[in-house]
Design a protein around this motif. Structure first.
Motif, PDB file in Angstrom:
ATOM      1  N   THR A 152       0.807  -1.225   0.000  1.00 35.97           N
ATOM      2  CA  THR A 152       0.000   0.000   0.000  1.00 35.97           C
ATOM      3  C   THR A 152       0.838   1.272   0.000  1.00 35.97           C
ATOM      4  OG1 THR A 152      -0.100  -0.093   2.424  1.00 35.97           O
ATOM      5  CG2 THR A 152      -1.899  -1.149   1.219  1.00 35.97           C
ATOM      6  N   ASP A 155       0.063   4.774  -1.872  1.00 30.82           N
ATOM      7  CA  ASP A 155      -1.144   5.588  -1.684  1.00 30.82           C
ATOM      8  C   ASP A 155      -1.479   5.690  -0.199  1.00 30.82           C
ATOM      9  OD1 ASP A 155      -4.155   6.068  -1.470  1.00 30.82           O
ATOM     10  OD2 ASP A 155      -3.845   6.352  -3.617  1.00 30.82           O
ATOM     11  N   ASP A 158      -4.804   4.043   0.853  1.00 27.32           N
ATOM     12  CA  ASP A 158      -4.729   2.595   0.914  1.00 27.32           C
ATOM     13  C   ASP A 158      -3.946   2.149   2.151  1.00 27.32           C
ATOM     14  OD1 ASP A 158      -5.795   3.135  -1.576  1.00 27.32           O
ATOM     15  OD2 ASP A 158      -4.638   1.602  -2.617  1.00 27.32           O
ATOM     16  N   ILE A 162      -5.861  -0.228   4.841  1.00 30.31           N
ATOM     17  CA  ILE A 162      -5.496  -1.634   4.963  1.00 30.31           C
ATOM     18  C   ILE A 162      -4.590  -1.891   6.169  1.00 30.31           C
ATOM     19  CG2 ILE A 162      -4.266  -3.547   3.861  1.00 30.31           C
ATOM     20  CD1 ILE A 162      -7.040  -2.979   2.688  1.00 30.31           C
ATOM     21  N   THR A 226     -15.486   2.804  -0.030  1.00 25.93           N
ATOM     22  CA  THR A 226     -14.067   2.751  -0.394  1.00 25.93           C
ATOM     23  C   THR A 226     -13.339   1.707   0.439  1.00 25.93           C
ATOM     24  OG1 THR A 226     -14.090   5.073  -1.039  1.00 25.93           O
ATOM     25  CG2 THR A 226     -11.942   4.093  -0.580  1.00 25.93           C
ATOM     26  N   LEU A 230     -11.256  -1.526  -1.010  1.00 23.44           N
ATOM     27  CA  LEU A 230      -9.855  -1.815  -0.683  1.00 23.44           C
ATOM     28  C   LEU A 230      -9.710  -3.248  -0.157  1.00 23.44           C
ATOM     29  CD1 LEU A 230      -8.634   1.491   1.042  1.00 23.44           C
ATOM     30  CD2 LEU A 230      -8.255   0.736  -1.304  1.00 23.44           C
ATOM     31  N   ARG A 233      -9.649  -5.366  -3.161  1.00 19.51           N
ATOM     32  CA  ARG A 233      -8.432  -5.189  -3.960  1.00 19.51           C
ATOM     33  C   ARG A 233      -7.231  -5.880  -3.318  1.00 19.51           C
ATOM     34  NH1 ARG A 233      -7.083   0.825  -4.614  1.00 19.51           N
ATOM     35  NH2 ARG A 233      -9.164   0.717  -5.565  1.00 19.51           N
ATOM     36  N   TYR A 234      -7.083  -5.734  -2.017  1.00 16.97           N
ATOM     37  CA  TYR A 234      -5.868  -6.213  -1.359  1.00 16.97           C
ATOM     38  C   TYR A 234      -6.017  -7.590  -0.716  1.00 16.97           C
ATOM     39  CZ  TYR A 234      -3.813  -1.621  -2.080  1.00 16.97           C
ATOM     40  OH  TYR A 234      -3.302  -0.481  -2.653  1.00 16.97           O
TER      41      TYR A 234
END
Length: 267
Positions: A152, A155, A158, A162, A226, A230, A233-234
């Motif tokens: 991460t 960003d 992020d 996370i 959001t 995340l 995504r992760y």
């Protein structure tokens, strides 16, 4: 006047834990004494690893030393694992300060406080390890937390979402149960250490929430949606519970987020 970013880089790159923590606590004291400036016109170097010694041996999570409550060695391995997380969190705090520039003073205030408290956590846990006849580095450890920081690093939103609202927030869920196990064993010293860690982690995860939402607001994003994007995504999934609703609410988790976490869906 000492520059905050240069000093944070120095702390991050120190390999010896004693030197790192001495420098970290001194830097926090300098900040509180008004001896640091945080203006910089340089681009931060993109460090992917903190300074560290050869021990502990880092292995995949499934290969770490066996931990538990049934023997002195397994209890020590558990305390060692917690100490490793705390030292990683010190490195995370310095990276979070050094890497991200141009933010409000309060941002750096939050992560300096975090660096100081995580340093004190490590020292307390290491002291308990030594009292048990062990030391930091005597057991293997994994680097999952730092791995998430690397993933991460590009960003700030992020990183906050996370690292702090997933990985660090997990401590809110698991430490109370661990603390009770040590209480049942009559280990009041470890209970006191874990109680302090549990209380301080609320502030650290709250800071993660604060700056995650700060970035979401800057970008016109809904923070709840959001956060779950995340996760997809992760992680590719929603973390498993149980979740400590009371502590997570104190850290800024919304009722909507908690409901979606419990449902295990919605992403």
């Amino acid at each position: 006047m000492t520059n905050l970013f240069a000093a944070a880089k120095h702390c991050f790159l120190l390999a010896d834990p004693d030197e790192k923590l001495d420098a970290s606590l001194a830097l926090v004291a300098d900040w509180r004494a008004g001896k640091l400036c945080w203006d910089a016109d340089d681009e931060p170097e993109q460090f992917m690893l903190p300074g560290r010694l050869e021990r502990p041996l880092l292995v995949p999570p499934q290969q770490v030393s066996k931990r538990g409550f049934g023997s002195l060695t397994r209890r020590a391995a558990l305390i060692h694992a917690l100490a490793h997380i705390e030292l990683t969190a010190v490195n995370l705090a310095w990276d979070t300060i050094y890497r991200y520039r141009g933010l409000p003073r309060e941002y750096y205030e939050d992560w300096l406080q975090c660096a100081g408290e995580e340093s004190e956590h490590f020292l307390a846990l290491r002291g308990q390890l030594r009292a048990m006849g062990f030391d930091y580095g005597d057991f293997s450890a994994h680097d999952e937390l730092w791995g998430s920081a690397v993933e991460t690093a590009h960003d700030l939103m992020d990183r906050m979402g996370i690292v702090h609202r997933v990985f660090e927030a997990r401590a809110l869920d698991v430490i109370p149960g661990t603390l009770e196990k040590f209480r049942e064993l009559g280990d009041s010293k470890t209970v006191a250490i874990l109680t302090r860690i549990a209380n301080d982690e609320i502030g650290h995860v709250s800071a993660g929430t604060r700056w995650f939402r700060y970035r979401c607001e800057q970008q016109g994003l809904d923070p709840d949606d959001t956060f779950f994007k995340l996760l997809q995504r992760y992680l590719g999934h929603i973390p498993r519970g149980p979740f400590n609703h009371e502590a997570r609410r104190q850290c800024g988790f919304s009722d909507n987020e908690l409901a979606r976490l419990e449902a295990g869906g919605g992403i």
